[in-house]
Design a protein around this motif. Structure first.
Motif, PDB file in Angstrom:
ATOM      1  N   GLU A   1      28.713   9.298  42.680  1.00  0.00           N
ATOM      2  CA  GLU A   1      27.408   8.318  43.352  1.00  0.00           C
ATOM      3  C   GLU A   1      28.186   8.178  44.188  1.00  0.00           C
ATOM      4  O   GLU A   1      28.672   7.757  44.285  1.00  0.00           O
ATOM      5  N   GLU A   2      26.545   8.101  45.496  1.00  0.00           N
ATOM      6  CA  GLU A   2      27.278   6.960  46.612  1.00  0.00           C
ATOM      7  C   GLU A   2      27.345   6.087  46.288  1.00  0.00           C
ATOM      8  O   GLU A   2      26.274   5.408  45.791  1.00  0.00           O
ATOM      9  N   VAL A   3      28.420   5.752  47.204  1.00  0.00           N
ATOM     10  CA  VAL A   3      28.787   3.083  46.944  1.00  0.00           C
ATOM     11  C   VAL A   3      28.481   3.637  48.432  1.00  0.00           C
ATOM     12  O   VAL A   3      29.627   3.660  49.196  1.00  0.00           O
ATOM     13  N   THR A   4      27.617   1.962  48.949  1.00  0.00           N
ATOM     14  CA  THR A   4      27.766   1.416  50.255  1.00  0.00           C
ATOM     15  C   THR A   4      28.486  -0.217  50.133  1.00  0.00           C
ATOM     16  O   THR A   4      27.877  -0.866  49.361  1.00  0.00           O
ATOM     17  N   SER A   5      29.444   0.084  50.458  1.00  0.00           N
ATOM     18  CA  SER A   5      30.459  -1.556  50.427  1.00  0.00           C
ATOM     19  C   SER A   5      29.144  -2.216  50.697  1.00  0.00           C
ATOM     20  O   SER A   5      28.218  -2.347  51.780  1.00  0.00           O
ATOM     21  N   PRO A   6      28.626  -3.884  50.389  1.00  0.00           N
ATOM     22  CA  PRO A   6      28.280  -5.106  51.423  1.00  0.00           C
ATOM     23  C   PRO A   6      28.845  -5.296  53.323  1.00  0.00           C
ATOM     24  O   PRO A   6      27.464  -5.148  53.329  1.00  0.00           O
ATOM     25  N   GLY A   7      29.396  -4.728  53.344  1.00  0.00           N
ATOM     26  CA  GLY A   7      30.210  -4.984  54.749  1.00  0.00           C
ATOM     27  C   GLY A   7      29.933  -3.108  54.945  1.00  0.00           C
ATOM     28  O   GLY A   7      29.732  -2.762  56.190  1.00  0.00           O
ATOM     29  N   GLY A   8      28.958  -1.996  54.044  1.00  0.00           N
ATOM     30  CA  GLY A   8      28.419  -0.811  55.321  1.00  0.00           C
ATOM     31  C   GLY A   8      29.603   0.417  55.045  1.00  0.00           C
ATOM     32  O   GLY A   8      28.834   1.592  55.586  1.00  0.00           O
ATOM     33  N   ILE A   9      30.434   0.092  54.336  1.00  0.00           N
ATOM     34  CA  ILE A   9      32.148   0.886  54.602  1.00  0.00           C
ATOM     35  C   ILE A   9      30.654   2.012  52.850  1.00  0.00           C
ATOM     36  O   ILE A   9      30.730   1.638  51.669  1.00  0.00           O
ATOM     37  N   THR A  10      30.846   3.485  53.003  1.00  0.00           N
ATOM     38  CA  THR A  10      29.727   4.521  52.862  1.00  0.00           C
ATOM     39  C   THR A  10      31.584   5.347  51.537  1.00  0.00           C
ATOM     40  O   THR A  10      32.279   5.137  52.448  1.00  0.00           O
ATOM     41  N   ALA A  11      31.460   5.796  50.182  1.00  0.00           N
ATOM     42  CA  ALA A  11      32.798   5.901  49.815  1.00  0.00           C
ATOM     43  C   ALA A  11      31.507   7.159  48.638  1.00  0.00           C
ATOM     44  O   ALA A  11      30.136   6.683  48.166  1.00  0.00           O
ATOM     45  N   TRP A  12      32.340   7.901  48.290  1.00  0.00           N
ATOM     46  CA  TRP A  12      31.371   8.435  46.603  1.00  0.00           C
ATOM     47  C   TRP A  12      32.959   8.824  46.095  1.00  0.00           C
ATOM     48  O   TRP A  12      33.701   8.474  45.661  1.00  0.00           O
ATOM     49  N   LEU A  13      32.597   8.070  44.474  1.00  0.00           N
ATOM     50  CA  LEU A  13      32.354   7.824  43.747  1.00  0.00           C
ATOM     51  C   LEU A  13      32.161   8.563  42.037  1.00  0.00           C
ATOM     52  O   LEU A  13      31.339   9.544  41.967  1.00  0.00           O
ATOM     53  N   VAL A  14      33.403   8.760  40.826  1.00  0.00           N
ATOM     54  CA  VAL A  14      33.107   9.407  40.359  1.00  0.00           C
ATOM     55  C   VAL A  14      33.600   8.959  38.626  1.00  0.00           C
ATOM     56  O   VAL A  14      34.988   8.288  38.707  1.00  0.00           O
ATOM     57  N   GLU A  15      33.196   7.709  38.219  1.00  0.00           N
ATOM     58  CA  GLU A  15      33.484   7.122  37.093  1.00  0.00           C
ATOM     59  C   GLU A  15      34.230   7.758  35.941  1.00  0.00           C
ATOM     60  O   GLU A  15      33.151   8.715  35.696  1.00  0.00           O
ATOM     61  N   GLU A  16      35.702   7.188  35.637  1.00  0.00           N
ATOM     62  CA  GLU A  16      36.134   7.788  34.348  1.00  0.00           C
ATOM     63  C   GLU A  16      36.609   6.317  33.832  1.00  0.00           C
ATOM     64  O   GLU A  16      37.868   6.223  34.327  1.00  0.00           O
TER      65      GLU A  16
END
Length: 437
Positions: A25-40
């Motif tokens: 999942e692509e996640v963008t923080s409220p401040g505009g920083i992007t990350a890719w996430l795998v929840e486990e």
């Protein structure tokens, strides 16, 4: 490079089943920083991998090794904590942080328990945003770096790699060791370390991967807390550079019974349409261990070496196809000739259908084994982002390898492999070999 490692109980690392789908999942923080996430969420533990594009190549002119020294100092204290206090706080949280420097990136790896997440992230934030960089710490870590440089100067493999890089890239940052030289590191000041951080650790070139017991909303908050106070922009990236040598041999005299050779020529970019054909070709020619042609010809048939290998190296600003081999001083010349012959044979004849299928079977079958824990998966996510591979790469990668044909490899081999353009750096006392340029 100097690495400061913290350990975490191995039982906290989870492994995905070989056939499991990795849902990113692509996640963008409220401040505009992007990350890719795998929840486990099966284990209360998470891994965060952070990569800043630029790395040692962003050292200021005349300050070679500043980025490497800076990264080695990040665990040496922050605020009113010295190195011992920082280590004690980290251990009390059962957290792990690693800081590394490479030619094209600096990396931060964090592992922490869910119950200690906030405290672990805050401690890491202090290291990234508010490092002390005290003179005592600089002098102590500098001494370790200098000792490492002196040790490398007596290692034939390190000598060969350093000489090869210098010949290949000249005055470009790739042409010198990212750890610096004895002279450049000895001359570094605290101001140089502070400047190195400002040049490299910025929001405009950060990539983040997260895996484990954390939701998208929680990750968004974490990103802003951890990275939100970093400067927006860093130093300009260096220019691209062409591979300089046009083939030949460079002999570096060194008193040893066995010569070490590093060899190569220009490679192929990661986004080249034929990259997967090159990936398969390399597996057959030199990366396949005992199944590779070079191992068969150089080791098994002639007994010239214990090991030989080749690697595709698509750097951010240059591309290499390189290899390495070691052999007795009186046999290294023969080993080099066999390498050239196999390079030429592959370029002229391509590969057999059996070689192709064996390589594809191995490369596709081995791929799931890389997903053996939160940390490795987070690292893969970051690499995918930095290389622009797309969020679906994990599910499409093996299909691209399986689509490679004999014709693809043959075409690519003619374009990529240049036996006369191979440049060899030989460190030792080789018999029958002299520098050609």
């Amino acid at each position: 490079m100097i690495r400061f490692l913290a350990t975490l109980t191995l039982g906290l690392f989870i492994a995905l089943p070989a056939k499991a789908a990795v849902e990113i999942e692509e996640v963008t923080s409220p401040g505009g920083i992007t990350a890719w996430l795998v929840e486990e969420h099966s284990i209360p533990f998470a891994a965060i991998e952070i990569r800043f594009k630029g790395g040692g190549s962003l050292d200021a002119e005349g300050k070679r090794g500043a980025t490497n020294l800076m990264m080695a100092l990040l665990e040496e204290g922050t605020g009113d904590m010295d190195a011992r206090d920082f280590a004690a706080a980290r251990e009390a949280l059962a957290a792990s942080y690693e800081f590394d420097t490479y030619d094209d990136s600096i990396t931060v790896s964090a592992r922490f328990l869910t119950e200690n997440r906030d405290e672990s992230v805050e401690l890491l934030r202090k290291a990234l945003i508010e490092p002390s960089f005290t003179q005592d710490a600089i002098d102590r870590v500098r001494a370790q770096v200098l000792a490492n440089i002196r040790s490398n100067a007596q290692d034939p493999r390190r000598i060969a790699n350093r000489a090869f890089d210098a010949a290949a890239f000249g005055d470009h940052p790739y042409g010198s060791p990212l750890s610096g030289t004895l002279e450049s590191v000895a001359a570094l000041t605290r101001d140089d370390v502070v400047e190195a951080k400002a040049r490299t650790m910025t929001r405009d070139r950060v990539y983040v991967g997260a895996v484990g017991d954390i939701t998208a909303e929680e990750l968004g908050t974490l990103l802003d807390d951890l990275l939100g106070d970093l400067p927006e922009e860093g130093a300009p990236l260096p220019d691209d550079v062409d591979f300089i040598p046009e083939g030949g041999v460079q002999v570096v005299p060194f008193n040893t019974p066995q010569s070490v050779a590093v060899f190569g020529h220009e490679g192929i970019t990661r986004d080249d349409p034929d990259f997967f054909a090159a990936f398969v070709l390399n597996q057959i020619l030199g990366a396949g261990g005992f199944a590779s042609r070079l191992t068969e010809e150089v080791r098994e048939k002639r007994g010239l070496t214990y090991g030989i290998s080749t690697h595709l190296v698509p750097l951010d600003h240059a591309e290499l196809y390189i290899g390495q081999v070691a052999s007795a001083n009186d046999r290294i010349a023969e080993a080099i000739e066999v390498v050239r012959d196999e390079w030429r044979r592959m370029a002229e004849e391509g590969v057999t259908e059996q070689e192709l299928q064996d390589a594809i079977t191995y490369l596709t079958g081995a791929y799931p084994l890389r997903f053996d824990g939160n940390g490795p998966i987070a690292n893969i996510l970051v690499g995918m982002q930095k290389e622009g591979l797309g969020i679906d790469y994990i599910t499409t990668r093996n299909d691209k390898i399986e689509a490679v044909t004999q014709e693809d490899v043959a075409r690519l081999a003619k374009r990529l492999l240049d036996p006369d353009g191979l440049y060899f750096v030989v460190v030792g006392q080789p018999e029958g070999l002299e520098s050609t340029n």
